[in-house]
Design an enzyme around this catalytic site. Sequence first.
Site, PDB file in Angstrom:
ATOM      1  N   TYR A  61      -4.978  -6.148   5.345  1.00  0.00           N
ATOM      2  CA  TYR A  61      -4.096  -5.209   6.046  1.00  0.00           C
ATOM      3  C   TYR A  61      -3.294  -5.910   7.140  1.00  0.00           C
ATOM      4  CZ  TYR A  61      -2.904  -1.056   8.862  1.00  0.00           C
ATOM      5  OH  TYR A  61      -2.261  -0.084   9.584  1.00  0.00           O
TER       6      TYR A  61
ATOM      7  N   LYS B 205       0.763  -6.245   7.241  1.00  0.00           N
ATOM      8  CA  LYS B 205       1.522  -5.671   8.346  1.00  0.00           C
ATOM      9  C   LYS B 205       2.305  -6.734   9.109  1.00  0.00           C
ATOM     10  CE  LYS B 205       0.660  -1.277   7.943  1.00  0.00           C
ATOM     11  NZ  LYS B 205       1.746  -0.370   7.506  1.00  0.00           N
TER      12      LYS B 205
ATOM     13  N   ASP C  30       5.720   6.192  -7.541  1.00  0.00           N
ATOM     14  CA  ASP C  30       5.043   5.038  -6.943  1.00  0.00           C
ATOM     15  C   ASP C  30       6.103   4.084  -6.395  1.00  0.00           C
ATOM     16  OD1 ASP C  30       3.600   2.794  -6.277  1.00  0.00           O
ATOM     17  OD2 ASP C  30       2.587   2.604  -8.219  1.00  0.00           O
TER      18      ASP C  30
ATOM     19  N   ASN D 179       6.534   4.151   5.230  1.00  0.00           N
ATOM     20  CA  ASN D 179       5.289   4.504   5.914  1.00  0.00           C
ATOM     21  C   ASN D 179       4.052   4.434   5.031  1.00  0.00           C
ATOM     22  OD1 ASN D 179       3.691   6.179   8.095  1.00  0.00           O
ATOM     23  ND2 ASN D 179       3.528   7.377   6.207  1.00  0.00           N
TER      24      ASN D 179
END
Length: 303
Positions: free
Chosen positions: A171, A175, A73, A100
């Site tokens: 999200y 990002k 992890d 990624n």
Amino acid sequence: MTGICSGRVAVVTGAGRGLGRAHALALAAEGAKVVVNDLGVGLDGAAETDGPAQRVVDEITALGGEAVAHGGDIATTDGAASLITTALEAFGRFDTLVNNAGFLRDRMLVNLDEDDWDAVMRVHLKGHFLPLKHAAAHWRAEAKSGRTPQARVVNTSSGAGLLGSVGQGNYSAAKAGIIGLTLVAAAEMGRYGVQINAIAPAARTRMTEHTFAETMAAPGEGGFDAMAPENVSPLVVWLGSAASTGVTGRVFEVEGARITVMEGWRPGPTADKGDRWSPAEAGEAALGLLAASEIPQPVYGTR
């Protein structure tokens, strides 16, 4: 293939499927030895029983490349640190990190639970920070020992991080944070031979194929598949190679056959009164500046 990554060792997180798998295969095809990281979880981060990392390793070795699997992890200190240890123990060096890994828990803000916010921040933002931290520590030690590396990091942001995306507040925030982290890390680590850039890819993966089903659909037989994850990987390979010398602290949007250098926040129209504004004056000035400024691009999900 040109062997642009020959002799290099690359670590790719979230490489069991989608973009990460495409990057790992492309790096291996260009001569890199690859550590394939994947925790093996579902789209929402829930545990699965299969081992996608090993399947990608098997693909690489079947094609004549070298790779090892890592199932830790990367949003934990031990898991992130063991990424670098795995590369060094398996291949004796470590040159390129491709961050990624990620998943989605989409909700409109009023329905977004705190746990869903924390989980997405953890895997995307913390999952970039910790591998980057441990990689940077290794490369700094190398540089201080007189072995200045040609190290590369490729972080993964998103159009949601650049423009926002309706229903993806967690999200989009994560990002956008990755872009900020990229800029700071590039400035801090350049002296040690480390270049750090980010991509904002658009491709058909588990995270997008249902949300954007119509625009992500594959074409008919023989047509160019603009949404194939493999379209993004060539730039990742180049950024991860020594050939990208001098490129750092930049963000690239990648979609299909198109590569765009993204130009972030920079000063636009400005007003300076030379003294404190009243609220009415500040409002009048702001409206004038907005009228003279570029209209922002629409948020994803409103088009």
